[in-house]
Design a protein around this motif. Structure first.
Motif, short mmCIF file in Angstrom:
data_model
loop_
_atom_site.label_atom_id
_atom_site.label_comp_id
_atom_site.label_asym_id
_atom_site.label_seq_id
_atom_site.Cartn_x
_atom_site.Cartn_y
_atom_site.Cartn_z
N ALA A 1 -26.36 18.69 19.32
CA ALA A 1 -27.20 17.55 18.91
C ALA A 1 -28.11 17.93 17.76
N SER A 2 -28.67 19.13 17.78
CA SER A 2 -29.55 19.59 16.71
C SER A 2 -28.77 19.80 15.40
N ILE A 3 -27.60 20.38 15.51
CA ILE A 3 -26.74 20.58 14.33
C ILE A 3 -26.43 19.22 13.70
N ARG A 4 -26.02 18.29 14.54
CA ARG A 4 -25.67 16.94 14.07
C ARG A 4 -26.86 16.29 13.37
N LYS A 5 -28.03 16.37 13.97
CA LYS A 5 -29.24 15.77 13.41
C LYS A 5 -29.52 16.34 12.02
N ASN A 6 -29.43 17.66 11.89
CA ASN A 6 -29.67 18.31 10.60
C ASN A 6 -28.67 17.84 9.55
N ILE A 7 -27.41 17.76 9.91
CA ILE A 7 -26.38 17.35 8.95
C ILE A 7 -26.64 15.92 8.48
N LEU A 8 -26.91 15.04 9.41
CA LEU A 8 -27.09 13.63 9.06
C LEU A 8 -28.37 13.38 8.28
N GLU A 9 -29.38 14.22 8.43
CA GLU A 9 -30.63 14.07 7.68
C GLU A 9 -30.49 14.44 6.21
N VAL A 10 -29.47 15.20 5.87
CA VAL A 10 -29.28 15.66 4.49
C VAL A 10 -28.95 14.52 3.54
N ASP A 11 -28.09 13.61 3.99
CA ASP A 11 -27.58 12.59 3.09
C ASP A 11 -27.14 11.39 3.91
N GLY A 12 -27.68 10.22 3.58
CA GLY A 12 -27.36 9.00 4.32
C GLY A 12 -25.93 8.54 4.19
N GLU A 13 -25.17 9.14 3.27
CA GLU A 13 -23.78 8.73 3.08
C GLU A 13 -22.79 9.66 3.79
N ILE A 14 -23.30 10.63 4.53
CA ILE A 14 -22.41 11.50 5.31
C ILE A 14 -21.81 10.67 6.44
N MET A 15 -20.50 10.76 6.58
CA MET A 15 -19.79 10.01 7.61
C MET A 15 -19.40 10.92 8.76
N GLU A 16 -19.44 10.35 9.95
CA GLU A 16 -18.97 11.07 11.12
C GLU A 16 -17.54 10.65 11.40
N GLU A 17 -16.71 11.63 11.72
CA GLU A 17 -15.31 11.38 12.05
C GLU A 17 -14.98 12.13 13.33
N TRP A 18 -13.86 11.76 13.91
CA TRP A 18 -13.38 12.39 15.15
C TRP A 18 -11.93 12.80 14.88
N LYS A 19 -11.69 14.11 14.82
CA LYS A 19 -10.35 14.58 14.45
C LYS A 19 -9.86 15.65 15.40
N TRP A 20 -8.61 15.96 15.24
CA TRP A 20 -7.97 17.07 15.95
C TRP A 20 -8.20 17.01 17.46
N MET A 21 -7.98 15.83 18.01
CA MET A 21 -8.07 15.60 19.45
C MET A 21 -9.39 16.06 20.05
N GLY A 22 -10.49 15.73 19.40
CA GLY A 22 -11.77 15.96 20.03
C GLY A 22 -12.77 16.79 19.28
N SER A 23 -12.73 16.80 17.97
CA SER A 23 -13.70 17.57 17.19
C SER A 23 -14.53 16.66 16.30
N PRO A 24 -15.86 16.78 16.39
CA PRO A 24 -16.70 16.05 15.45
C PRO A 24 -16.56 16.64 14.05
N VAL A 25 -16.42 15.76 13.07
CA VAL A 25 -16.27 16.18 11.68
C VAL A 25 -17.24 15.36 10.85
N TRP A 26 -17.88 16.02 9.89
CA TRP A 26 -18.79 15.33 8.97
C TRP A 26 -18.21 15.44 7.57
N SER A 27 -18.22 14.30 6.86
CA SER A 27 -17.60 14.24 5.53
C SER A 27 -18.46 13.45 4.57
N ARG A 28 -18.36 13.83 3.33
CA ARG A 28 -18.87 13.03 2.21
C ARG A 28 -18.11 13.49 0.98
N ASP A 29 -17.29 12.60 0.45
CA ASP A 29 -16.41 12.93 -0.68
C ASP A 29 -15.51 14.10 -0.33
#
Length: 138
Positions: A23-51
């Motif tokens: 939860a802390s990792i996620r919070k830090n990632i999302l605070e960096v840039d409002g355009e970061i997208m969350e994805e769900w890949k590889w049968m159960g892994s949270p992924v963060w993307s932007r470009d």
């Protein structure tokens, strides 16, 4: 269920320190840039993307692993990367029970990953699109 809801569910299902760490990792990632997208890949892994992909997280029995897809190309002055150092592209940070997250350094690493993706995307743009972009900046 959308990817953010799946990540919420994953975090809620991780008892103890691993859920709090993710939860802390996620919070830090999302605070960096409002355009970061969350994805769900590889049968159960949270992924963060932007470009392009930034990082993927996995909770293991003894650690939470955050792997940066282009980590080998990112500056890491705070020496956060402590796993996956042998590959050409990927680099990871293994968080173990009791580890403190260096919020500032993690955010800097995420910013560097976003910048890397944007530079890579611009290089791939057709020559006409790059020329158009340069004219619009003048």
């Amino acid at each position: 269920m959308n990817p953010s809801e799946r990540i919420d569910e994953l975090i809620a299902g991780l008892t103890g320190w691993r859920g709090k760490t993710l939860a802390s990792i996620r919070k830090n990632i999302l605070e960096v840039d409002g355009e970061i997208m969350e994805e769900w890949k590889w049968m159960g892994s949270p992924v963060w993307s932007r470009d392009g992909m930034i990082a993927v997280a996995n909770a293991h029995k003894d650690k939470v692993k955050l792997t940066f897809s282009n980590g080998a190309r990112l500056p890491d002055p705070d020496k956060l990367f402590n796993a996956g150092l042998g590959g050409n592209a990927w680099r990871a940070i293994d968080f173990h029970q009791g580890d403190k997250i260096n919020d500032r350094a993690l955010k800097n690493l995420v910013r560097a990953a976003v910048e890397y993706n944007q530079i890579k995307l611009k290089r791939k743009a057709p020559a006409g699109a790059r020329a158009k972009e340069q004219k619009s900046k003048k």
